[in-house]
Design an enzyme around this catalytic site. Structure first.
Site, PDB file in Angstrom:
ATOM      1  N   MET A 175       0.850  -1.199   0.000  1.00 14.04           N
ATOM      2  CA  MET A 175       0.000   0.000   0.000  1.00 14.04           C
ATOM      3  C   MET A 175       0.884   1.247   0.000  1.00 14.04           C
ATOM      4  O   MET A 175       0.431   2.340   0.339  1.00 14.04           O
ATOM      5  CB  MET A 175      -0.928  -0.011   1.204  1.00 14.04           C
ATOM      6  CG  MET A 175      -1.899  -1.198   1.151  1.00 14.04           C
ATOM      7  SD  MET A 175      -3.446  -0.893   1.999  1.00 14.04           S
ATOM      8  CE  MET A 175      -2.872  -0.794   3.671  1.00 14.04           C
ATOM      9  N   GLY A 204      10.804  -2.937   5.564  1.00 17.12           N
ATOM     10  CA  GLY A 204      10.078  -4.205   5.478  1.00 17.12           C
ATOM     11  C   GLY A 204       9.720  -4.516   4.035  1.00 17.12           C
ATOM     12  O   GLY A 204       9.988  -5.614   3.526  1.00 17.12           O
ATOM     13  N   HIS A 205       9.119  -3.532   3.346  1.00 13.87           N
ATOM     14  CA  HIS A 205       8.762  -3.728   1.935  1.00 13.87           C
ATOM     15  C   HIS A 205      10.013  -4.032   1.107  1.00 13.87           C
ATOM     16  O   HIS A 205      10.005  -4.904   0.235  1.00 13.87           O
ATOM     17  CB  HIS A 205       8.121  -2.457   1.349  1.00 13.87           C
ATOM     18  CG  HIS A 205       6.873  -2.012   2.042  1.00 13.87           C
ATOM     19  ND1 HIS A 205       6.744  -0.779   2.624  1.00 13.87           N
ATOM     20  CD2 HIS A 205       5.684  -2.647   2.247  1.00 13.87           C
ATOM     21  CE1 HIS A 205       5.542  -0.648   3.140  1.00 13.87           C
ATOM     22  NE2 HIS A 205       4.872  -1.764   2.937  1.00 13.87           N
ATOM     23  N   GLY A 262       4.930 -10.453   3.818  1.00 15.53           N
ATOM     24  CA  GLY A 262       5.681 -10.374   5.065  1.00 15.53           C
ATOM     25  C   GLY A 262       5.032 -11.194   6.174  1.00 15.53           C
ATOM     26  O   GLY A 262       3.804 -11.218   6.311  1.00 15.53           O
ATOM     27  N   LYS A 264       5.176 -10.395   9.106  1.00 18.11           N
ATOM     28  CA  LYS A 264       4.634  -9.432  10.074  1.00 18.11           C
ATOM     29  C   LYS A 264       3.112  -9.553  10.093  1.00 18.11           C
ATOM     30  O   LYS A 264       2.485  -9.519  11.139  1.00 18.11           O
ATOM     31  CB  LYS A 264       5.038  -8.010   9.685  1.00 18.11           C
ATOM     32  CG  LYS A 264       4.530  -6.984  10.632  1.00 18.11           C
ATOM     33  CD  LYS A 264       4.486  -5.624   9.993  1.00 18.11           C
ATOM     34  CE  LYS A 264       3.260  -4.939  10.435  1.00 18.11           C
ATOM     35  NZ  LYS A 264       2.380  -4.441   9.452  1.00 18.11           N
ATOM     36  N   SER A 280       6.374  -0.600  10.313  1.00 19.51           N
ATOM     37  CA  SER A 280       5.023  -0.490   9.761  1.00 19.51           C
ATOM     38  C   SER A 280       4.835   0.928   9.220  1.00 19.51           C
ATOM     39  O   SER A 280       5.352   1.884   9.806  1.00 19.51           O
ATOM     40  CB  SER A 280       3.997  -0.757  10.870  1.00 19.51           C
ATOM     41  OG  SER A 280       2.739  -0.261  10.498  1.00 19.51           O
TER      42      SER A 280
HETATM   43  P1  AMP Z   1       1.543  -3.059   3.439  1.00 22.39           P
HETATM   44  O1  AMP Z   1       2.048  -1.986   2.545  1.00 22.39           O
HETATM   45  O2  AMP Z   1       1.555  -2.683   4.882  1.00 22.39           O
HETATM   46  O3  AMP Z   1       0.230  -3.638   2.974  1.00 22.39           O
HETATM   47  O4  AMP Z   1       2.598  -4.263   3.335  1.00 22.39           O
HETATM   48  C1  AMP Z   1       2.934  -4.817   2.100  1.00 22.39           C
HETATM   49  C2  AMP Z   1       3.715  -6.092   2.331  1.00 22.39           C
HETATM   50  O5  AMP Z   1       4.895  -5.799   3.089  1.00 22.39           O
HETATM   51  C3  AMP Z   1       2.931  -7.126   3.151  1.00 22.39           C
HETATM   52  O6  AMP Z   1       3.199  -8.424   2.634  1.00 22.39           O
HETATM   53  C4  AMP Z   1       3.498  -6.957   4.541  1.00 22.39           C
HETATM   54  O7  AMP Z   1       3.386  -8.113   5.345  1.00 22.39           O
HETATM   55  C5  AMP Z   1       4.948  -6.651   4.222  1.00 22.39           C
HETATM   56  N1  AMP Z   1       5.586  -5.959   5.341  1.00 22.39           N
HETATM   57  C6  AMP Z   1       5.157  -4.830   5.956  1.00 22.39           C
HETATM   58  N2  AMP Z   1       5.964  -4.522   6.990  1.00 22.39           N
HETATM   59  C7  AMP Z   1       6.917  -5.481   7.032  1.00 22.39           C
HETATM   60  C8  AMP Z   1       8.048  -5.724   7.881  1.00 22.39           C
HETATM   61  N3  AMP Z   1       8.358  -4.930   8.900  1.00 22.39           N
HETATM   62  N4  AMP Z   1       8.815  -6.809   7.623  1.00 22.39           N
HETATM   63  C9  AMP Z   1       8.523  -7.638   6.590  1.00 22.39           C
HETATM   64  N5  AMP Z   1       7.469  -7.458   5.755  1.00 22.39           N
HETATM   65  C10 AMP Z   1       6.679  -6.404   5.974  1.00 22.39           C
END
Ligand code: AMP
Length: 277
Positions: A30, A36-37, A147, A149, A185
């Site tokens: 997103m 993390g990403h 992730g 997470k 996050s």
């Molecule tokens: P999001 O943008 O929050 O929807 O996350 C996109 C992807 O990045 C998802 O698969 C999350 O699980 C992964 N992700 C977010 N934060 C982390 C993190 N700290 N470590 C590993 N993967 C992450």
């Protein structure tokens, strides 16, 4: 790095990728890109895949309109960070392309439901699976990276992949953590300095709890720890539970288990989980 702003541009690029015989790695996000990403992108690059990061803030996975509207956005910075980290293409889909019939979702996965985040965020995972199904069916990646997470999300998407019978390998990636040991996050962008201090104290309590769980899990009363953590500046806790990582059932052993937590600091909800073995 290619910037693909609609399905037509994506499809043209997919034709070129397939002509070159390249395998595709998909990293759905997103945006508001953080370490993390980037770890997911690195995994895809290490596997020598053509890495496509999607950036789309999916309205149907939010339970609260305000939360959706306030979600952090920084397209310019995201593009720069992804370019610097050898991303091959970013796909910014249009809402109408994903939801041609309006913001409707389907309940495609029935496993791993009514527990953890699904219990507190009804409909959230239907929003997630709807958008991920769109990406899997539009891009047909060889691999898609998620992730740990968001562990329940990974399990639900892995199941979705089996339900859809799509030939993609769903690849879980370990959590990338900040110095204080909580996972990065995008939502931390909203934290005030007081929120950060509260999180640090809370994480310290969690690490003490994990030590005690590892020492003698039978003595642990998680309800007691919930109130201890709440006294340390956490507004509320949706769940603090030990669950088996294979089937997500409640666990009374460290074996194959993780400690799952969802908490509010101020009005911001954050989640994490910690391996106990
Ligand atoms: P999001 O943008 O929050 O929807 O996350 C996109 C992807 O990045 C998802 O698969 C999350 O699980 C992964 N992700 C977010 N934060 C982390 C993190 N700290 N470590 C590993 N993967 C992450």
């Amino acid at each position: 790095m290619k910037i693909l702003r609609n399905i037509k541009e994506l499809n043209n690029e997919l034709i070129q990728i397939r002509k070159k015989g390249l395998q595709i790695g998909l990293i759905p996000t997103m945006g508001s890109i953080h370490k993390g990403h980037l770890s997911l992108l690195k995994k895809s690059n290490n596997l020598k895949l053509y890495s496509i990061v999607t950036i789309y803030i999916n309205p149907t996975q939010f339970n609260n309109k305000d939360d959706y509207l306030k979600y952090p956005k920084d397209r310019k910075k995201d593009i720069l960070k992804l370019k610097k980290n050898s991303c091959d293409a970013i796909f910014f889909p249009k809402q109408k392309e994903i939801y041609p019939k309006g913001l409707k979702t389907e309940k495609k996965v029935k496993k791993f439901r009514n527990i953890l985040c699904d219990k507190f965020r009804p409909g959230h995972f239907d929003g997630v699976t709807t958008v991920v199904e769109f990406f899997l069916k539009t891009i047909h990646p060889n691999y898609a990276f998620f992730g740990e997470k968001d562990f329940q999300q990974f399990k639900i998407i892995d199941t979705l992949n089996n339900v859809l019978k799509i030939n993609t390998t769903i690849y879980p990636c370990p959590s990338i953590r900040m110095k204080n040991s909580f996972s990065y996050s995008s939502r931390f962008k909203f934290f005030s300095s007081q929120d950060k201090k509260n999180l640090k104290i809370c994480v310290h309590e969690i690490s003490l709890l994990i030590k005690k769980i590892k020492k003698d899990i039978k003595k642990i009363n998680l309800e007691k720890y919930k109130s201890i953590i709440i006294k340390k500046g956490v507004k509320s806790i949706d769940y603090l539970e030990i669950r088996n990582e294979k089937n997500l059932s409640l666990s009374r052993t460290s074996y194959n288990s993780r400690l799952f937590i969802a908490l509010y600091i101020g009005n911001i909800r954050v989640i994490d989980n910690f391996v106990l073995y």
